[in-house]
Design a protein around this motif. Structure first.
Motif, PDB file in Angstrom:
ATOM      1  N   GLY A   5       0.817  -1.204   0.000  1.00 16.38           N
ATOM      2  CA  GLY A   5       0.000   0.000   0.000  1.00 16.38           C
ATOM      3  C   GLY A   5       0.849   1.251   0.000  1.00 16.38           C
ATOM      4  O   GLY A   5       0.612   2.176  -0.755  1.00 16.38           O
ATOM      5  N   LYS A   6       1.892   1.269   0.826  1.00 17.71           N
ATOM      6  CA  LYS A   6       2.787   2.420   0.899  1.00 17.71           C
ATOM      7  C   LYS A   6       3.446   2.675  -0.452  1.00 17.71           C
ATOM      8  O   LYS A   6       3.447   3.789  -0.956  1.00 17.71           O
ATOM      9  CB  LYS A   6       3.856   2.157   1.954  1.00 17.71           C
ATOM     10  CG  LYS A   6       4.976   3.177   1.982  1.00 17.71           C
ATOM     11  CD  LYS A   6       6.058   2.739   2.954  1.00 17.71           C
ATOM     12  CE  LYS A   6       7.310   3.545   2.767  1.00 17.71           C
ATOM     13  NZ  LYS A   6       8.397   3.050   3.574  1.00 17.71           N
ATOM     14  N   PHE A   7       3.991   1.615  -1.067  1.00 13.64           N
ATOM     15  CA  PHE A   7       4.693   1.810  -2.328  1.00 13.64           C
ATOM     16  C   PHE A   7       3.740   2.041  -3.490  1.00 13.64           C
ATOM     17  O   PHE A   7       4.058   2.745  -4.423  1.00 13.64           O
ATOM     18  CB  PHE A   7       5.635   0.637  -2.616  1.00 13.64           C
ATOM     19  CG  PHE A   7       6.791   0.612  -1.683  1.00 13.64           C
ATOM     20  CD1 PHE A   7       7.629   1.705  -1.590  1.00 13.64           C
ATOM     21  CD2 PHE A   7       7.040  -0.468  -0.873  1.00 13.64           C
ATOM     22  CE1 PHE A   7       8.702   1.718  -0.717  1.00 13.64           C
ATOM     23  CE2 PHE A   7       8.112  -0.472   0.002  1.00 13.64           C
ATOM     24  CZ  PHE A   7       8.936   0.630   0.084  1.00 13.64           C
ATOM     25  N   TYR A   8       2.551   1.453  -3.403  1.00 12.41           N
ATOM     26  CA  TYR A   8       1.584   1.733  -4.461  1.00 12.41           C
ATOM     27  C   TYR A   8       1.221   3.208  -4.433  1.00 12.41           C
ATOM     28  O   TYR A   8       1.192   3.860  -5.462  1.00 12.41           O
ATOM     29  CB  TYR A   8       0.330   0.874  -4.318  1.00 12.41           C
ATOM     30  CG  TYR A   8      -0.682   1.231  -5.355  1.00 12.41           C
ATOM     31  CD1 TYR A   8      -0.456   0.900  -6.683  1.00 12.41           C
ATOM     32  CD2 TYR A   8      -1.811   1.953  -5.036  1.00 12.41           C
ATOM     33  CE1 TYR A   8      -1.351   1.269  -7.660  1.00 12.41           C
ATOM     34  CE2 TYR A   8      -2.717   2.325  -6.000  1.00 12.41           C
ATOM     35  CZ  TYR A   8      -2.483   1.980  -7.310  1.00 12.41           C
ATOM     36  OH  TYR A   8      -3.359   2.359  -8.282  1.00 12.41           O
ATOM     37  N   THR A  58      -5.567  -7.356 -11.706  1.00 12.70           N
ATOM     38  CA  THR A  58      -5.214  -5.931 -11.620  1.00 12.70           C
ATOM     39  C   THR A  58      -4.109  -5.713 -10.593  1.00 12.70           C
ATOM     40  O   THR A  58      -3.141  -4.991 -10.855  1.00 12.70           O
ATOM     41  CB  THR A  58      -6.453  -5.089 -11.249  1.00 12.70           C
ATOM     42  OG1 THR A  58      -7.452  -5.310 -12.233  1.00 12.70           O
ATOM     43  CG2 THR A  58      -6.123  -3.615 -11.174  1.00 12.70           C
ATOM     44  N   GLU A  59      -4.253  -6.365  -9.436  1.00 12.74           N
ATOM     45  CA  GLU A  59      -3.232  -6.246  -8.387  1.00 12.74           C
ATOM     46  C   GLU A  59      -1.903  -6.841  -8.871  1.00 12.74           C
ATOM     47  O   GLU A  59      -0.842  -6.280  -8.613  1.00 12.74           O
ATOM     48  CB  GLU A  59      -3.694  -6.957  -7.117  1.00 12.74           C
ATOM     49  CG  GLU A  59      -4.762  -6.214  -6.350  1.00 12.74           C
ATOM     50  CD  GLU A  59      -4.165  -5.259  -5.342  1.00 12.74           C
ATOM     51  OE1 GLU A  59      -4.596  -4.096  -5.316  1.00 12.74           O
ATOM     52  OE2 GLU A  59      -3.271  -5.673  -4.609  1.00 12.74           O
ATOM     53  N   LYS A  60      -1.969  -7.976  -9.548  1.00 11.74           N
ATOM     54  CA  LYS A  60      -0.752  -8.606 -10.068  1.00 11.74           C
ATOM     55  C   LYS A  60      -0.058  -7.675 -11.064  1.00 11.74           C
ATOM     56  O   LYS A  60       1.159  -7.525 -11.037  1.00 11.74           O
ATOM     57  CB  LYS A  60      -1.078  -9.939 -10.747  1.00 11.74           C
ATOM     58  CG  LYS A  60      -1.428 -11.050  -9.797  1.00 11.74           C
ATOM     59  CD  LYS A  60      -1.746 -12.324 -10.553  1.00 11.74           C
ATOM     60  CE  LYS A  60      -2.161 -13.431  -9.581  1.00 11.74           C
ATOM     61  NZ  LYS A  60      -2.540 -14.664 -10.274  1.00 11.74           N
ATOM     62  N   LEU A  61      -0.841  -7.070 -11.925  1.00 10.82           N
ATOM     63  CA  LEU A  61      -0.284  -6.155 -12.919  1.00 10.82           C
ATOM     64  C   LEU A  61       0.362  -4.953 -12.240  1.00 10.82           C
ATOM     65  O   LEU A  61       1.485  -4.549 -12.590  1.00 10.82           O
ATOM     66  CB  LEU A  61      -1.373  -5.699 -13.895  1.00 10.82           C
ATOM     67  CG  LEU A  61      -0.935  -4.692 -14.958  1.00 10.82           C
ATOM     68  CD1 LEU A  61       0.134  -5.309 -15.865  1.00 10.82           C
ATOM     69  CD2 LEU A  61      -2.129  -4.219 -15.767  1.00 10.82           C
ATOM     70  N   LYS A  62      -0.305  -4.389 -11.247  1.00 14.40           N
ATOM     71  CA  LYS A  62       0.246  -3.225 -10.539  1.00 14.40           C
ATOM     72  C   LYS A  62       1.538  -3.585  -9.816  1.00 14.40           C
ATOM     73  O   LYS A  62       2.489  -2.802  -9.822  1.00 14.40           O
ATOM     74  CB  LYS A  62      -0.781  -2.668  -9.550  1.00 14.40           C
ATOM     75  CG  LYS A  62      -1.901  -1.926 -10.223  1.00 14.40           C
ATOM     76  CD  LYS A  62      -2.907  -1.407  -9.213  1.00 14.40           C
ATOM     77  CE  LYS A  62      -4.037  -0.684  -9.906  1.00 14.40           C
ATOM     78  NZ  LYS A  62      -5.071  -0.243  -8.966  1.00 14.40           N
TER      79      LYS A  62
END
Length: 187
Positions: A5-8, A58-62
């Motif tokens: 979450g922090k790095f996203y 979507t999470e995997k792609l991000k």
């Protein structure tokens, strides 16, 4: 998933500004390389594919995009010539632009001597000579790196920084060619 979450959040809000912000570093030539390394490792760990086995596509792609971005940014900031080139690009200056070809005569002469020495040593398959040339090139690169710290961080002289960056890029290229020559001889 706190780190993710922090790095996203960082990737969305800060990366568009520059790579230094991604790693929470001040944009300068002289950087805290241990902080860079630490931030990079945390980011790679947070975005590692094993952590997203059950995540949505979507999470995997991000996570993959963040890992790729972190790797690109890390490689750019870790290498002095790349970092200098990147700092110049943040100021709208392309150090490798084709129209930006001027070099001092003494450096041009030195370039020719290094290139000739490389070819002679390569043809003679002289690994000791190539090692000695590589050592000479590393010393020249270190002097230029010190000069870059001064012109970027103290003098804020972008014209000198551009000229010095071009020299360091050339030296890095010759070092790469020396390593290739040694590998070819040893094979």
């Amino acid at each position: 998933m706190w780190l993710w979450g922090k790095f996203y959040c960082l990737s969305v809000s800060k990366v568009n500004e520059n790579y230094f912000n991604l790693f929470a570093l001040k944009p300068a030539f002289t950087i805290d390389t241990s902080a860079l390394e630490s931030q990079y490792r945390q980011m790679q760990s947070a975005a590692h594919p094993d952590r997203f086995v059950t995540a949505s596509p979507t999470e995997k792609l991000k996570s993959m995009q963040l890992a790729t971005l972190a790797n690109e940014a890390y490689q750019t900031l870790k290498i002095p010539a790349s970092r200098a080139k990147y700092l110049l690009s943040l100021q709208g200056i392309d150090a490798t632009e084709e129209t930006n070809t001027s070099m001092p005569a003494d450096f041009l002469m030195q370039q020719m001597e290094w290139r000739e020495a490389l070819e002679d040593l390569k043809n003679a398959k002289d690994i000791d000579g190539l090692d000695a040339l590589a050592k000479e090139m590393r010393q020249a690169a270190q002097a230029l790196t010190t000069e870059l710290a001064n012109v970027f961080d103290i003098e804020h002289d972008l014209a000198s920084a551009t000229a010095t960056t071009r020299k360091l890029i050339f030296i890095d290229k010759v070092c790469e060619d020396i390593n290739k020559a040694i590998t070819q001889i040893e094979d």
